[in-house]
Write a protein that holds these residues in place. Structure first.
Motif, PDB file in Angstrom:
ATOM      1  N   UNK A 144       0.682  -1.204  -0.103  1.00  0.00           N
ATOM      2  CA  UNK A 144       0.037   0.014   0.008  1.00  0.00           C
ATOM      3  C   UNK A 144       1.010   1.177   0.054  1.00  0.00           C
ATOM      4  N   UNK A 145       0.339   2.367  -0.815  1.00  0.00           N
ATOM      5  CA  UNK A 145       1.064   3.613  -0.748  1.00  0.00           C
ATOM      6  C   UNK A 145       0.454   4.606   0.189  1.00  0.00           C
ATOM      7  N   UNK A 146       1.044   5.195   0.813  1.00  0.00           N
ATOM      8  CA  UNK A 146       0.499   6.322   1.926  1.00  0.00           C
ATOM      9  C   UNK A 146       0.273   7.470   0.917  1.00  0.00           C
ATOM     10  N   UNK A 147      -0.723   7.855   0.496  1.00  0.00           N
ATOM     11  CA  UNK A 147      -0.900   8.971  -0.331  1.00  0.00           C
ATOM     12  C   UNK A 147      -0.701  10.371   0.348  1.00  0.00           C
ATOM     13  N   UNK A 148      -0.537  10.432   1.800  1.00  0.00           N
ATOM     14  CA  UNK A 148      -0.537  11.448   2.251  1.00  0.00           C
ATOM     15  C   UNK A 148       0.983  11.837   2.608  1.00  0.00           C
ATOM     16  N   UNK A 149       2.132  11.189   2.324  1.00  0.00           N
ATOM     17  CA  UNK A 149       3.170  11.283   2.434  1.00  0.00           C
ATOM     18  C   UNK A 149       3.794  12.101   1.406  1.00  0.00           C
ATOM     19  N   UNK A 150       4.393  13.406   1.708  1.00  0.00           N
ATOM     20  CA  UNK A 150       4.629  14.403   0.506  1.00  0.00           C
ATOM     21  C   UNK A 150       6.193  14.701   0.706  1.00  0.00           C
ATOM     22  N   UNK A 151       6.919  13.545   1.332  1.00  0.00           N
ATOM     23  CA  UNK A 151       8.401  13.618   1.503  1.00  0.00           C
ATOM     24  C   UNK A 151       9.123  14.101  -0.088  1.00  0.00           C
ATOM     25  N   UNK A 152       8.821  13.680  -0.932  1.00  0.00           N
ATOM     26  CA  UNK A 152       9.512  13.654  -2.273  1.00  0.00           C
ATOM     27  C   UNK A 152       8.317  14.122  -3.074  1.00  0.00           C
ATOM     28  N   UNK A 153       7.883  15.315  -2.985  1.00  0.00           N
ATOM     29  CA  UNK A 153       6.904  15.980  -3.752  1.00  0.00           C
ATOM     30  C   UNK A 153       6.891  17.621  -4.073  1.00  0.00           C
ATOM     31  N   UNK A 154       6.550  18.073  -4.777  1.00  0.00           N
ATOM     32  CA  UNK A 154       6.820  19.513  -4.943  1.00  0.00           C
ATOM     33  C   UNK A 154       5.286  20.214  -5.304  1.00  0.00           C
ATOM     34  N   UNK A 155       4.852  21.251  -4.569  1.00  0.00           N
ATOM     35  CA  UNK A 155       3.540  21.716  -4.575  1.00  0.00           C
ATOM     36  C   UNK A 155       3.434  23.445  -5.191  1.00  0.00           C
ATOM     37  N   UNK A 156       2.374  23.662  -5.869  1.00  0.00           N
ATOM     38  CA  UNK A 156       2.537  25.209  -6.320  1.00  0.00           C
ATOM     39  C   UNK A 156       0.975  25.430  -6.001  1.00  0.00           C
ATOM     40  N   UNK A 157       0.622  26.774  -5.960  1.00  0.00           N
ATOM     41  CA  UNK A 157      -0.710  27.299  -5.956  1.00  0.00           C
ATOM     42  C   UNK A 157      -1.174  27.570  -4.396  1.00  0.00           C
ATOM     43  N   UNK A 158      -2.310  28.241  -4.222  1.00  0.00           N
ATOM     44  CA  UNK A 158      -2.990  28.332  -2.869  1.00  0.00           C
ATOM     45  C   UNK A 158      -4.424  28.710  -3.078  1.00  0.00           C
ATOM     46  N   UNK A 159      -5.341  28.127  -2.233  1.00  0.00           N
ATOM     47  CA  UNK A 159      -6.793  28.403  -2.388  1.00  0.00           C
ATOM     48  C   UNK A 159      -7.386  28.228  -1.137  1.00  0.00           C
ATOM     49  N   UNK A 160      -8.646  28.880  -0.799  1.00  0.00           N
ATOM     50  CA  UNK A 160      -9.353  28.477   0.183  1.00  0.00           C
ATOM     51  C   UNK A 160     -10.342  27.707   0.261  1.00  0.00           C
ATOM     52  N   UNK A 161     -10.519  26.724   0.880  1.00  0.00           N
ATOM     53  CA  UNK A 161     -11.509  25.607   1.288  1.00  0.00           C
ATOM     54  C   UNK A 161     -12.183  25.981   2.495  1.00  0.00           C
ATOM     55  N   UNK A 162     -13.409  26.599   2.557  1.00  0.00           N
ATOM     56  CA  UNK A 162     -14.096  26.691   3.872  1.00  0.00           C
ATOM     57  C   UNK A 162     -13.095  27.722   4.759  1.00  0.00           C
ATOM     58  N   UNK A 163     -12.825  27.265   5.894  1.00  0.00           N
ATOM     59  CA  UNK A 163     -11.831  27.986   6.750  1.00  0.00           C
ATOM     60  C   UNK A 163     -10.250  27.468   6.651  1.00  0.00           C
ATOM     61  N   UNK A 164     -10.045  26.501   5.733  1.00  0.00           N
ATOM     62  CA  UNK A 164      -8.816  26.079   5.590  1.00  0.00           C
ATOM     63  C   UNK A 164      -7.975  26.560   4.304  1.00  0.00           C
ATOM     64  N   UNK A 165      -6.839  26.856   4.487  1.00  0.00           N
ATOM     65  CA  UNK A 165      -6.006  27.107   3.348  1.00  0.00           C
ATOM     66  C   UNK A 165      -5.480  25.964   2.651  1.00  0.00           C
ATOM     67  N   UNK A 166      -5.391  25.624   1.458  1.00  0.00           N
ATOM     68  CA  UNK A 166      -4.824  24.678   0.851  1.00  0.00           C
ATOM     69  C   UNK A 166      -3.749  24.800   0.078  1.00  0.00           C
ATOM     70  N   UNK A 167      -2.519  24.209   0.308  1.00  0.00           N
ATOM     71  CA  UNK A 167      -1.305  24.347  -0.190  1.00  0.00           C
ATOM     72  C   UNK A 167      -0.677  23.014  -0.907  1.00  0.00           C
ATOM     73  N   UNK A 168      -1.201  21.898  -0.549  1.00  0.00           N
ATOM     74  CA  UNK A 168      -0.771  20.743  -1.419  1.00  0.00           C
ATOM     75  C   UNK A 168      -2.030  19.816  -1.564  1.00  0.00           C
TER      76      UNK A 168
END
Length: 254
Positions: A144-168
């Protein structure tokens, strides 16, 4: 006595230091390749074994077992064997060899593969949040792959989901909040001996819409998802943004 198998061991120099061998992950030209290059730059990894020797040991199934055989090994790409069987080899990136080793599966990299996207708009203002993955945290025991693990990832962008800021975004998740299925994601396991097990994705959320397209061999999957808000992701995921992931089951299919 374990079965005889061919293992990789480091070739020492006369000074007692291991010789470094550069193994570049295939890169394509363009901005994406440049962004992820730092994640796999061989100047930042340990030496990879480059000499084959036969020895009487059980084939290592985990990076921890490999470390016990060769305590001096550093982080790098090594051959492991599922269930300690020589007939089930795979190439693992062993991470944290100086501490508690963990296994990662190295992926192909390009602008349109191995990414998850939350498309901005509607009730989620901001810019599209896109996360690209160079390696996945993979458990060689459960497959099984742990899809929450972002050790080897890169992210861009930012948005608002309700009270939460989403960055990845977690791996294998497509999301949006403007009624349409404009969130998207891709899984591409080509070049590995693994495929995605069937029937793991579901369109969920409020007025969810989306589609899942996969290849006959299960090595790639395209996801479209949306709603208000809605997503297309693993059945065990809920609001899959930032590190709210799940567990993706793979099958050995060389």
């Amino acid at each position: 006595m374990g079965a005889l198998f061919m293992g990789l061991v480091a070739l020492s120099t006369s000074c007692g230091e291991a010789e470094s061998v550069n193994h570049d992950v295939p890169q394509r030209q363009g901005t994406r390749a440049e962004q992820v290059k730092a994640l796999v730059d061989p100047r930042h990894i340990g030496p990879l074994p480059n000499q084959q020797q036969a020895f009487q040991q059980p084939a290592p199934a985990t990076c921890e077992e490999l470390k016990k055989l060769y305590p001096g090994l550093r982080d790098g790409e090594y051959t492991l064997y599922l269930d300690n069987k020589e007939s089930l080899p795979w190439s693992a990136w062993c991470h944290g060899m100086a501490r508690i080793p963990t296994e990662y599966l190295t992926l192909r990299q390009a602008d349109s593969i191995n990414f998850s996207q939350y498309t901005a708009g509607g009730a989620s203002p901001g810019t599209d949040v896109i996360t690209y993955y160079a390696r996945l945290r993979f458990d060689p025991v459960t497959l099984r792959v742990d899809t929450a693990d972002q050790t080897f990832s890169t992210s861009s962008g930012q948005l608002i989901h309700g009270p939460t800021t989403v960055t990845s975004m977690p791996y294998a998740s497509a999301m949006s909040c403007d009624w349409d299925p404009v969130g998207k994601a891709n899984i591409d396991l080509s070049g590995t001996p693994f495929a995605v097990a069937p029937d793991q994705f579901r369109v969920m959320g409020y007025y969810p819409v989306g589609e899942t397209y996969d290849s006959p061999d299960g090595q790639w999957v395209d996801l479209l998802g949306g709603g208000y808000c809605g997503w297309n992701s693993l059945v065990d995921s809920d609001d899959p943004y930032n590190q709210r992931g799940g567990h993706l089951l793979l099958v050995y299919s060389p």
